[in-house]
Design a protein around this motif. Structure first.
Motif, mmCIF file in Angstrom:
data_model
loop_
_atom_site.group_PDB
_atom_site.id
_atom_site.type_symbol
_atom_site.label_atom_id
_atom_site.label_comp_id
_atom_site.label_asym_id
_atom_site.label_seq_id
_atom_site.Cartn_x
_atom_site.Cartn_y
_atom_site.Cartn_z
ATOM 1 N N VAL A 28 0.842 -1.203 0.000
ATOM 2 C CA VAL A 28 0.000 0.000 0.000
ATOM 3 C C VAL A 28 0.876 1.252 0.000
ATOM 4 O O VAL A 28 0.608 2.227 -0.718
ATOM 5 N N SER A 29 1.953 1.205 0.764
ATOM 6 C CA SER A 29 2.862 2.353 0.816
ATOM 7 C C SER A 29 3.515 2.586 -0.554
ATOM 8 O O SER A 29 3.627 3.735 -1.025
ATOM 9 N N LEU A 30 3.911 1.506 -1.240
ATOM 10 C CA LEU A 30 4.490 1.648 -2.592
ATOM 11 C C LEU A 30 3.456 2.237 -3.564
ATOM 12 O O LEU A 30 3.769 3.132 -4.353
ATOM 13 N N LEU A 31 2.222 1.740 -3.481
ATOM 14 C CA LEU A 31 1.187 2.224 -4.409
ATOM 15 C C LEU A 31 0.886 3.703 -4.162
ATOM 16 O O LEU A 31 0.703 4.477 -5.104
ATOM 17 N N ALA A 32 0.854 4.083 -2.884
ATOM 18 C CA ALA A 32 0.592 5.493 -2.551
ATOM 19 C C ALA A 32 1.706 6.371 -3.133
ATOM 20 O O ALA A 32 1.443 7.451 -3.678
ATOM 21 N N LEU A 158 2.307 -3.490 -17.019
ATOM 22 C CA LEU A 158 1.782 -4.372 -15.970
ATOM 23 C C LEU A 158 2.950 -4.764 -15.077
ATOM 24 O O LEU A 158 3.986 -5.219 -15.568
ATOM 25 N N ILE A 159 2.780 -4.565 -13.767
ATOM 26 C CA ILE A 159 3.807 -5.001 -12.816
ATOM 27 C C ILE A 159 3.243 -6.202 -12.053
ATOM 28 O O ILE A 159 2.208 -6.075 -11.395
ATOM 29 N N ILE A 160 3.894 -7.343 -12.159
ATOM 30 C CA ILE A 160 3.439 -8.533 -11.423
ATOM 31 C C ILE A 160 4.328 -8.729 -10.202
ATOM 32 O O ILE A 160 5.542 -8.936 -10.334
ATOM 33 N N LEU A 161 3.723 -8.635 -9.027
ATOM 34 C CA LEU A 161 4.463 -8.801 -7.770
ATOM 35 C C LEU A 161 4.213 -10.220 -7.271
ATOM 36 O O LEU A 161 3.093 -10.579 -6.916
ATOM 37 N N ALA A 235 10.865 -3.205 -7.289
ATOM 38 C CA ALA A 235 9.741 -2.518 -7.937
ATOM 39 C C ALA A 235 9.858 -1.008 -7.734
ATOM 40 O O ALA A 235 9.652 -0.217 -8.666
ATOM 41 N N ARG A 236 10.213 -0.607 -6.524
ATOM 42 C CA ARG A 236 10.302 0.826 -6.210
ATOM 43 C C ARG A 236 11.398 1.501 -7.059
ATOM 44 O O ARG A 236 11.178 2.538 -7.661
ATOM 45 N N GLU A 237 12.576 0.852 -7.120
ATOM 46 C CA GLU A 237 13.685 1.430 -7.905
ATOM 47 C C GLU A 237 13.304 1.526 -9.381
ATOM 48 O O GLU A 237 13.581 2.519 -10.042
ATOM 49 N N PHE A 238 12.659 0.470 -9.864
ATOM 50 C CA PHE A 238 12.306 0.427 -11.278
ATOM 51 C C PHE A 238 11.298 1.532 -11.623
ATOM 52 O O PHE A 238 11.466 2.256 -12.607
ATOM 53 N N LEU A 239 10.303 1.672 -10.775
ATOM 54 C CA LEU A 239 9.222 2.623 -11.086
ATOM 55 C C LEU A 239 9.579 4.067 -10.765
ATOM 56 O O LEU A 239 9.244 4.979 -11.516
ATOM 57 N N MET A 240 10.248 4.262 -9.643
ATOM 58 C CA MET A 240 10.450 5.627 -9.175
ATOM 59 C C MET A 240 11.788 6.217 -9.638
ATOM 60 O O MET A 240 11.935 7.417 -9.751
ATOM 61 N N ASN A 245 17.365 -3.314 -11.609
ATOM 62 C CA ASN A 245 18.378 -4.109 -10.936
ATOM 63 C C ASN A 245 18.013 -5.588 -11.045
ATOM 64 O O ASN A 245 18.488 -6.309 -11.898
ATOM 65 N N LYS A 246 17.091 -6.044 -10.170
ATOM 66 C CA LYS A 246 16.584 -7.414 -10.321
ATOM 67 C C LYS A 246 15.286 -7.340 -11.133
ATOM 68 O O LYS A 246 14.936 -6.295 -11.649
ATOM 69 N N GLY A 247 14.533 -8.464 -11.167
ATOM 70 C CA GLY A 247 13.256 -8.451 -11.870
ATOM 71 C C GLY A 247 13.433 -8.701 -13.364
ATOM 72 O O GLY A 247 14.512 -8.489 -13.909
ATOM 73 N N THR A 248 12.351 -9.178 -14.005
ATOM 74 C CA THR A 248 12.391 -9.455 -15.450
ATOM 75 C C THR A 248 11.453 -8.513 -16.189
ATOM 76 O O THR A 248 10.272 -8.414 -15.852
ATOM 77 N N LEU A 249 12.011 -7.849 -17.197
ATOM 78 C CA LEU A 249 11.198 -6.980 -18.049
ATOM 79 C C LEU A 249 10.828 -7.747 -19.310
ATOM 80 O O LEU A 249 11.708 -8.239 -20.021
ATOM 81 N N PHE A 250 9.518 -7.875 -19.563
ATOM 82 C CA PHE A 250 9.032 -8.486 -20.801
ATOM 83 C C PHE A 250 8.701 -7.335 -21.747
ATOM 84 O O PHE A 250 7.780 -6.555 -21.472
#
Ligand code: ADP
Length: 255
Positions: A28-32, A158-161, A235-240, A245-250
Motif C-alpha cells: 500500500v505504501s508503494l502504491l501510494a 503491468l507489474i506482477i508482484l 519494484a520501487r527502484e524500477f518505477l520511481m 536491478n533485479k526483476g524481469t522486463l518483458f
C-alpha cells in the motif's frame, strides 16, 4: 501521466492462516508513492485465502471455494481500506469475469468506469468475480486477468508482484543455480506449455500464467515487469528511479 496496473498474488498477501499485514502495508505504501508519478490500478488476489482465515472450508470444492471467496473479499477489502486510509487514498472494488472483455459494449463500460474512477483520484482494486459465475466465464488466474485489464484500460505497463525475484532460466525452487532473465522479448511455445507450478496452496497460476500474461502484453506492444512482492525495493527502484536491478522486463521494445 503513464498508467500502470499492479498485480499482487496470494503468496504475497497471505501467510498460512492470515492476511500478511506487514507485506500488505508495504505494498500500500508503494502504491501510494507510485500514485504521485503514475495512474495506478491494482489487481489483487487473496480473497479465497482471506476467506479461509474466517472459515475452514475445502477450497478444492467448487461451492466451498465460492463461499470462501465471498467471505474473503470483504475481509481483503477492509484490510486494504484501513491501510489506504493511512495515506488518504480512497479505493473502489471492481469484480470482473472473462465475459467483461468479450463484447465491445461491456468492455467500453469497463473502460469508462476505470477512467472515471481514476479521474476522481480513486484507486480501483480489481479481482475476478468467482462468486456468481460459471468456470468458463473465469480466467481462473489473476495474471491473465491483469494483462487484459492493462490492455483494455490503455495502461502502459503491468507489474506482477510475486514470490520470486523474476523469471529464471529454470524453476528456482528446484534449481539453486537458476539465474534471472533480465529482459525477455520472446516467449517460446514450450515455455507456455510447461507444467503449472503454483507455489502456495492458494496460488492458482505458477510461472506459466505469468508467461501467458507476458505474451499477451508484448503482443499488444506493452511491457510487463515481474519482480518480488516480498521485498519491494526492486519494484520501487524500477518505477520511481528507472533503475532495473533485479526483476524481469518483458518487452519487445529496444531497451
Ligand atoms: P503468485 O501467487 O505470486 O501468483 P505463483 O506461486 O502462482 O505466485 O507463481 C510463482 C512460482 O512459479 C514460483 O514460486 C516458482 O516456484 C514457480 N516457477 C516455476 N518455474 C519458474 C521459473 N522459471 N522462474 C520463476 N519461477 C518459476
Amino acid at each position: 501521466m503513464k498508467r500502470i496496473v499492479f498485480k499482487v498474488g496470494s503468496s504475497v498477501l497471505t501467510d498460512t492462516n492470515s492476511i500478511a499485514k506487514e507485506r500488505m502495508l508495504n505494498l500500500v505504501s508503494l502504491l501510494a508513492e507510485a500514485r504521485k508519478k503514475y495512474e495506478v490500478i491494482l489487481v489483487s488476489s487473496g480473497a479465497v485465502a482471506a476467506g479461509y482465515t474466517a472459515l475452514k472450508l475445502d477450497r478444492n470444492q467448487h461451492i466451498s471455494k465460492k463461499v470462501l471467496a465471498s467471505a474473503g473479499q470483504p475481509i481483503l477489502m477492509s484490510s486494504y481500506k484501513s491501510m489506504f486510509d493511512i495515506y488518504d487514498v480512497n479505493t473502489s472494488q471492481i469484480l470482473l469475469t472473462e465475459d467483461d472483455f468479450d463484447s465491445r459494449t461491456r468492455t467500453k463500460i469497463f473502460q469508462q468506469i476505470i477512467d472515471t474512477t481514476l479521474e476522481n483520484n480513486i484507486l480501483p482494486i480489481v479481482n475476478e468475480n468467482d462468486i456468481s459465475t460459471t468456470p468458463d466465464q473465469l480466467f481462473g488466474d489473476n495474471d491473465q486477468l491483469s494483462a487484459h485489464v492493462a490492455q483494455y484500460t490503455n495502461s502502459d505497463m503491468l507489474i506482477i508482484l510475486s514470490d520470486i525475484e523474476g523469471y529464471y532460466d529454470s524453476n528456482p525452487k528446484d534449481n539453486p543455480n537458476a539465474t534471472i532473465r533480465k529482459i525477455v522479448n520472446k516467449i517460446e511455445d514450450n515455455e507456455l506449455t510447461q507444467a503449472h507450478t503454483p507455489n502456495s496452496q492458494f496460488a492458482t497460476g505458477g510461472i506459466v500464467t505469468k508467461l501467458k500474461a507476458g505474451e499477451y502484453i508484448m503482443n499488444n506492444n506493452k511491457e510487463m515487469f515481474l519482480c518480488s512482492g516480498f521485498d519491494l525495493t526492486t519494484a520501487r527502484e524500477f518505477l520511481m528511479k528507472g533503475i532495473h536491478n533485479k526483476g524481469t522486463l518483458f518487452s519487445k521494445k529496444d531497451n
